[in-house]
Design a protein around this motif. Structure first.
Motif, short mmCIF file in Angstrom:
data_model
loop_
_atom_site.label_atom_id
_atom_site.label_comp_id
_atom_site.label_asym_id
_atom_site.label_seq_id
_atom_site.Cartn_x
_atom_site.Cartn_y
_atom_site.Cartn_z
N ALA A 19 0.83 -1.21 0.00
CA ALA A 19 0.00 0.00 0.00
C ALA A 19 0.86 1.25 0.00
N ARG A 77 -3.70 0.02 -7.04
CA ARG A 77 -2.97 0.07 -5.79
C ARG A 77 -3.92 0.19 -4.60
N GLU A 78 -3.36 -0.05 -3.40
CA GLU A 78 -4.02 0.26 -2.14
C GLU A 78 -3.33 1.47 -1.53
N LEU A 108 -10.33 1.12 -5.52
CA LEU A 108 -9.19 1.42 -4.66
C LEU A 108 -9.55 1.14 -3.21
N ARG A 109 -8.71 0.37 -2.54
CA ARG A 109 -8.91 0.13 -1.12
C ARG A 109 -8.05 1.13 -0.35
#
Length: 264
Positions: A19, A77-78, A108-109
């Protein structure tokens, strides 16, 4: 003579990239603010080589938070959003979670870390900036010295409570009274806090800057210092370590929640 050709090893797919750390500043019309935050993030990168560290702003400066999150979503991506703010308030409790929720739509996280808040590393940075400004009272001077901790201010009562905790920790470190004061939305103001300390016989009064970067609020607070005023915390090494600490805590909490859900 025939030589057997060794079987080719299957290529393993690259694992997910870690992340990104998105440091979120408020934004300022002061041109020094963005440059100061970039220097802070350079120091974060030095402490954690290989970590993807990006800057975003809530308003006024580029890149804006939604733009940064959109870029990360496009990369698959995170992200961990680390507020470059010191206490809970509207930006921390509403703006950042709302941005993370919108970013979740394209996949997205994004997790939101706690604000920098009351922590020994923050006290290290505050005390360090005061020392650079000339804070070095002897035992006798400690009876007449005091500090005003200047912060942005918020109508959220949790913000005031956190700022008071920061002031208490700084007072323990310095051995003198530390009174929190606010540039907006809350009382007392810096002049009112200076007057309150003077009424207690504290006439060598310094102003500690609980701001990450130069700007209007920091300048106003410093202008009311009867003795010395510390610079904003900027790229202080302890502040860089605190940014990483908040990032790591947010990731650890998310991992723990994932394990709990897996065990259900």
């Amino acid at each position: 003579m025939h030589h057997r050709t060794a079987p080719a090893h299957p290529r393993t797919a690259p694992g997910p990239r870690p992340a990104a750390l998105v440091a979120v500043g408020h934004g300022s019309r002061d041109p020094r603010a963005r440059a100061t935050l970039l220097r802070l993030l350079d120091r974060v990168r030095e402490l954690r080589p290989g970590l993807d560290v990006r800057l975003a702003h809530i308003e006024l400066n580029a890149p804006l938070l939604d733009e940064t999150l959109a870029g990360l979503a496009a990369e698959g991506r995170e992200a961990v959003l680390v507020p470059l703010l010191f206490a809970p308030g509207h930006h921390v409790t509403h703006d950042l979670p709302a941005a993370a929720a919108v970013a979740a739509a394209p996949g997205l996280r994004a997790r939101v870390a706690a604000p920098l808040g009351a922590h020994p590393l923050l006290v290290d940075a505050l005390a360090g900036r005061l020392a650079e400004a000339g804070w070095a009272p002897g035992e006798y001077d400690r009876r007449t010295a005091g500090v005003v901790l200047a912060a942005a201010g918020s109508r959220d009562p949790r913000s005031g409570a956190e700022t008071r905790r920061i002031a208490a920790l700084l007072g323990e470190r310095l051995g003198v009274p530390v009174v929190p004061a606010y540039a907006s939305a809350a009382a007392p103001t810096v002049p009112e806090a200076v007057a309150a300390l003077a009424a207690r016989g504290r006439h060598r009064i310094a102003v500690a800057s609980c701001f990450t970067a130069p700007g209007l609020f920091a300048a106003r607070a410093a202008a009311h210092a009867p003795w010395i005023a510390a610079a904003p915390l900027g790229a202080h090494p302890a502040l860089a370590r605190l940014v990483l600490h908040r990032h790591d805590r947010a990731l650890a909490a998310a991992t723990a929640r994932g394990r709990e859900l897996a065990a259900v």
